[in-house]
Design an enzyme around this catalytic site. Sequence first.
Site, PDB file in Angstrom:
ATOM      1  CE  LYS A 228      -4.220  -1.615   0.041  1.00 16.09           C
ATOM      2  NZ  LYS A 228      -5.150  -1.422  -0.853  1.00 16.09           N
TER       3      LYS A 228
ATOM      4  CD  GLU B 142     -10.327   4.099   0.727  1.00 15.57           C
ATOM      5  OE1 GLU B 142     -10.332   5.412   0.255  1.00 15.57           O
ATOM      6  OE2 GLU B 142      -9.566   3.502  -0.187  1.00 15.57           O
TER       7      GLU B 142
ATOM      8  CB  SER C 213       0.010  -7.954  -1.433  1.00 14.02           C
ATOM      9  OG  SER C 213      -1.100  -8.837  -0.736  1.00 14.02           O
TER      10      SER C 213
END
Lengths: 269, 396
Positions: free
Chosen positions: B89, B111, B378
Amino acid sequence: MKGNRITQCFSALAQEGKKGLITYITAGYPDLDTTARLVKTMVDAGADLVEVGIPFSDPVADGPVIQQASARALANGMRVKDIIRMCAGIRQKSTAVPLILMTYYNPVFQYGLEDFARDAAGAGVDGLIVPDLPFEESEELLGHTDHYGLALIPLVAPTTTEKRLAAMAPAARGFVYCVSVTGVTGAREEIHTDLAKFTQKVRRHIQLPCAIGFGIAGPAQAAAVAPYCDAMVVGSAIVDLVARAGMGDPAPAVAALVKDIKCAIEKCA
Amino acid sequence: MPLPDERGYFGSFGGRYVPETLMPALEELTAAYQEARRDPSFWQELEYYLQQYVGRPSPLYFARRLSEYCRGARIYLKREDLNHTGAHKINNTIGQILLARRMGKKRIIAETGAGQHGVATATAAALFGMECAVYMGEEDMARQALNVFRMRILGATVVGVTAGSRTLKDAMNEAMRDWVTNVDTTYYLIGSVAGPHPYPVMVRDFQRVIGVETRRQVQEQTGRLPDVIVACVGGGSNAMGIFHPFLEDREVKLVGVEAAGCGLDTGKHAATLNRGRPGILHGSKSYVLQDEDGQINLAHSISAGLDYPGVGPEHSYLKETGRVVYTAVTDEEALEAFQLLCRTEGIIPALESAHALAQAVRMAGEMPQDAIIVVNLSGRGDKDVQTVARALGGED
């Protein structure tokens, strides 16, 4: 284009030198019978046009009051086709009042754009407002709503640029819904937007009646807003009364609010 | 022709379906991004932070014991879990915060589902001294309490969302309402390849670094391109990041893995591309889990990061063109893969990434020993240990 009830309503208001009152309720909250009854209550109390909200599960343009009403209506099993049928029922009893459906794009898209335009127009609905459908994406729906004589009413915001107003003008039908604040629906203490400047800017580009909505809670704000518009929209304040009525009948309180607001704007005329 | 087109469409998916109030902001953002994209100094600065702050390039690691266990293809892990803040991210949040700074915005909102994007946003906001509010469903706050705490330590305000399913979808609704209200001062930092144009293309561009590095590393280590690349798909940013540089390499099979939750036929899943149909949610046209009337269904997954009833529009396009195959893995299978990686490699994966692992394990056994599978790992799984403990009955 044949004069639809919305156009006729605004011409009549203009001739009499009056401002219009548009009232909103969420369909199916708490149930459809109440909704149909409240439409009549609002019209009898002086509403000039009525907006019926088709509830959507993810209403990003709405504040807490309409969010909760929508969630309750959906939890009660509210279906789009039932709401359109209810509109047909209202139309059978009252020939004059313009009826406008308001909902998000996905329910319309899933119903089928042409089917929706045909069925809504067939039920006697006069206009449609889709808050998450900017004009860039509305071409296909507009083709169908024009074909069936349903006015696709645009929303403009205080952030809307002159360039965008000029670009959306050819696609505007019925009236322009001017969003009074940058924000979601819901009653507010004050409206800080310079409404005179805002509506002048809109009128320079779009030659349709201007309605102002979002944040109008009661007679005082209605009177403050009236000089700048041809009509105003009151929604959350009415839905809030339905919420507050709980198991009781919301009609008396709704009628009283609509009368008060109507009275306040007529004094301004 | 490069996609998306000018209006933000990948084939018939994408676009901009937002209230008019936000349209000028999206136009401004698109213009600012296009300008930044052409500016070499923007990319130089981003690269500096990705190297010196995030720790890129992340390793491409040959998982020998896991591969041996599978008795088939060689499995390589792209170690996005080793990035600062523990997931992919941050690649996107650093990119977007540099853009927000360039646009003169002082307040950042985001969010978050699993909290990884929220933590990465709070981190980037702290790094550049910006005010930050993160919207998070209360259900997710409960199951990802560690990340809530991390965001608060980093100086962000975490706003609990009580509407609807109280998960990622509702957090995104609430973030959009904040943006509608504060659009003049606020930059909305979306964490996935979802949302209105230009977010899907912008987030993809910032996550592409995963695939670009993978391509170089796999060639250095094995002398060729992989046979298969596997990545989990919620909104789909880590998958888009690793897939995109390989889209033209037809010999590389690309597999996106959705969350099958309790099973695809139970109604309790988040397999949007497998079980949804085209619709409009959160500003773009894409596959959506919904009922007949277009009301959005609640998704379910043990992994908060995949628990989302929508998916990025480019994934819908890649599904329709057939370039990417989208499968699904259940909660149970993901939990098994989670434990397997812990015990064979000493790596605790995020539950999201465990879905991709489970798919890789499924495929590896049926492939020859010289075949190569790359799994996008990830994120790391520290945030999930309580959820896993509960699911395995070891606690509570």
